[in-house]
Design a protein around this motif. Sequence first.
Motif, PDB file in Angstrom:
ATOM      1  N   LEU A 187       0.830  -1.212   0.000  1.00 50.56           N
ATOM      2  CA  LEU A 187       0.000   0.000   0.000  1.00 50.56           C
ATOM      3  C   LEU A 187       0.861   1.257   0.000  1.00 50.56           C
ATOM      4  O   LEU A 187       0.543   2.242  -0.669  1.00 50.56           O
ATOM      5  N   TRP A 188       1.951   1.238   0.732  1.00 51.88           N
ATOM      6  CA  TRP A 188       2.856   2.384   0.734  1.00 51.88           C
ATOM      7  C   TRP A 188       3.522   2.568  -0.636  1.00 51.88           C
ATOM      8  O   TRP A 188       3.769   3.694  -1.059  1.00 51.88           O
ATOM      9  N   ALA A 189       3.822   1.465  -1.309  1.00 52.54           N
ATOM     10  CA  ALA A 189       4.407   1.567  -2.648  1.00 52.54           C
ATOM     11  C   ALA A 189       3.422   2.241  -3.603  1.00 52.54           C
ATOM     12  O   ALA A 189       3.805   3.097  -4.409  1.00 52.54           O
ATOM     13  N   VAL A 190       2.147   1.867  -3.504  1.00 48.71           N
ATOM     14  CA  VAL A 190       1.120   2.520  -4.333  1.00 48.71           C
ATOM     15  C   VAL A 190       1.057   4.004  -3.983  1.00 48.71           C
ATOM     16  O   VAL A 190       0.972   4.868  -4.872  1.00 48.71           O
ATOM     17  N   ALA A 191       1.121   4.310  -2.701  1.00 48.71           N
ATOM     18  CA  ALA A 191       1.077   5.708  -2.269  1.00 48.71           C
ATOM     19  C   ALA A 191       2.269   6.498  -2.809  1.00 48.71           C
ATOM     20  O   ALA A 191       2.111   7.630  -3.263  1.00 48.71           O
ATOM     21  N   GLU A 192       3.448   5.905  -2.756  1.00 47.83           N
ATOM     22  CA  GLU A 192       4.635   6.593  -3.284  1.00 47.83           C
ATOM     23  C   GLU A 192       4.491   6.864  -4.776  1.00 47.83           C
ATOM     24  O   GLU A 192       4.877   7.932  -5.264  1.00 47.83           O
ATOM     25  N   SER A 252      -4.281  13.989  -0.836  1.00 45.80           N
ATOM     26  CA  SER A 252      -4.377  13.352  -2.150  1.00 45.80           C
ATOM     27  C   SER A 252      -4.715  11.879  -1.965  1.00 45.80           C
ATOM     28  O   SER A 252      -4.803  11.373  -0.846  1.00 45.80           O
ATOM     29  N   ALA A 253      -4.878  11.186  -3.077  1.00 47.82           N
ATOM     30  CA  ALA A 253      -5.125   9.743  -3.030  1.00 47.82           C
ATOM     31  C   ALA A 253      -3.943   9.016  -2.390  1.00 47.82           C
ATOM     32  O   ALA A 253      -4.110   7.977  -1.748  1.00 47.82           O
ATOM     33  N   ALA A 254      -2.753   9.564  -2.560  1.00 46.85           N
ATOM     34  CA  ALA A 254      -1.569   8.951  -1.954  1.00 46.85           C
ATOM     35  C   ALA A 254      -1.696   8.910  -0.435  1.00 46.85           C
ATOM     36  O   ALA A 254      -1.319   7.918   0.196  1.00 46.85           O
ATOM     37  N   ASP A 255      -2.245   9.957   0.146  1.00 43.93           N
ATOM     38  CA  ASP A 255      -2.410   9.994   1.601  1.00 43.93           C
ATOM     39  C   ASP A 255      -3.332   8.885   2.091  1.00 43.93           C
ATOM     40  O   ASP A 255      -3.111   8.307   3.157  1.00 43.93           O
ATOM     41  N   VAL A 256      -4.361   8.583   1.316  1.00 42.74           N
ATOM     42  CA  VAL A 256      -5.274   7.500   1.678  1.00 42.74           C
ATOM     43  C   VAL A 256      -4.512   6.175   1.731  1.00 42.74           C
ATOM     44  O   VAL A 256      -4.661   5.395   2.683  1.00 42.74           O
ATOM     45  N   PHE A 257      -3.668   5.931   0.732  1.00 43.38           N
ATOM     46  CA  PHE A 257      -2.907   4.677   0.704  1.00 43.38           C
ATOM     47  C   PHE A 257      -1.843   4.639   1.798  1.00 43.38           C
ATOM     48  O   PHE A 257      -1.559   3.572   2.353  1.00 43.38           O
ATOM     49  N   PHE A 258      -1.241   5.795   2.110  1.00 40.35           N
ATOM     50  CA  PHE A 258      -0.287   5.833   3.224  1.00 40.35           C
ATOM     51  C   PHE A 258      -0.985   5.443   4.519  1.00 40.35           C
ATOM     52  O   PHE A 258      -0.475   4.629   5.300  1.00 40.35           O
ATOM     53  N   ILE A 259      -2.157   6.020   4.774  1.00 42.27           N
ATOM     54  CA  ILE A 259      -2.891   5.715   6.005  1.00 42.27           C
ATOM     55  C   ILE A 259      -3.347   4.262   6.022  1.00 42.27           C
ATOM     56  O   ILE A 259      -3.215   3.573   7.042  1.00 42.27           O
ATOM     57  N   LEU A 260      -3.876   3.779   4.897  1.00 36.10           N
ATOM     58  CA  LEU A 260      -4.315   2.382   4.829  1.00 36.10           C
ATOM     59  C   LEU A 260      -3.156   1.412   5.055  1.00 36.10           C
ATOM     60  O   LEU A 260      -3.351   0.317   5.587  1.00 36.10           O
TER      61      LEU A 260
END
Length: 134
Positions: free
Chosen positions: A88-93, A110-118
């Motif tokens: 999930l962090w890789a997707v966020a990056e 941004s959408a990246a923040d959602v993936f970082f949190i998830l």
Amino acid sequence: MSTIIPQFQKQLRKRPLEALILIFAVAYIIVDLVLLNKNPKFIINTNIILNPVVAIITALIALVLVGKMGPGNPKRTLWVGLAAGWSLWAVAELLYALPLFIGKEATYPSAADVFFILGYIPIIYTFLQRQRTV
């Protein structure tokens, strides 16, 4: 001091690929910063490229480790959680770096923040489960 150089040479013979990557990285920095002096934002641009690459490599290594572990392995649950979080962090990056690649400003949130949190959810859950078994 006299034993450092032979040990270094021995390691270079053992790991020629790593040595080659290191030589190219140092050469790139020297050429870009010293000789060409063309990019004052070199460090920022390098991080924009390297962060997603390192995140993807980390997630892939964790996924490979999960695949090599048998279903009965007690450490498999730990690695599944870490692999999920790191993926999930890789997707966020990637989502964070995409606008920067094309020269736009990164938006917040941004959408990246959602993936970082998830990404934190499986990692925290995994460590809590691990703590209960220790």
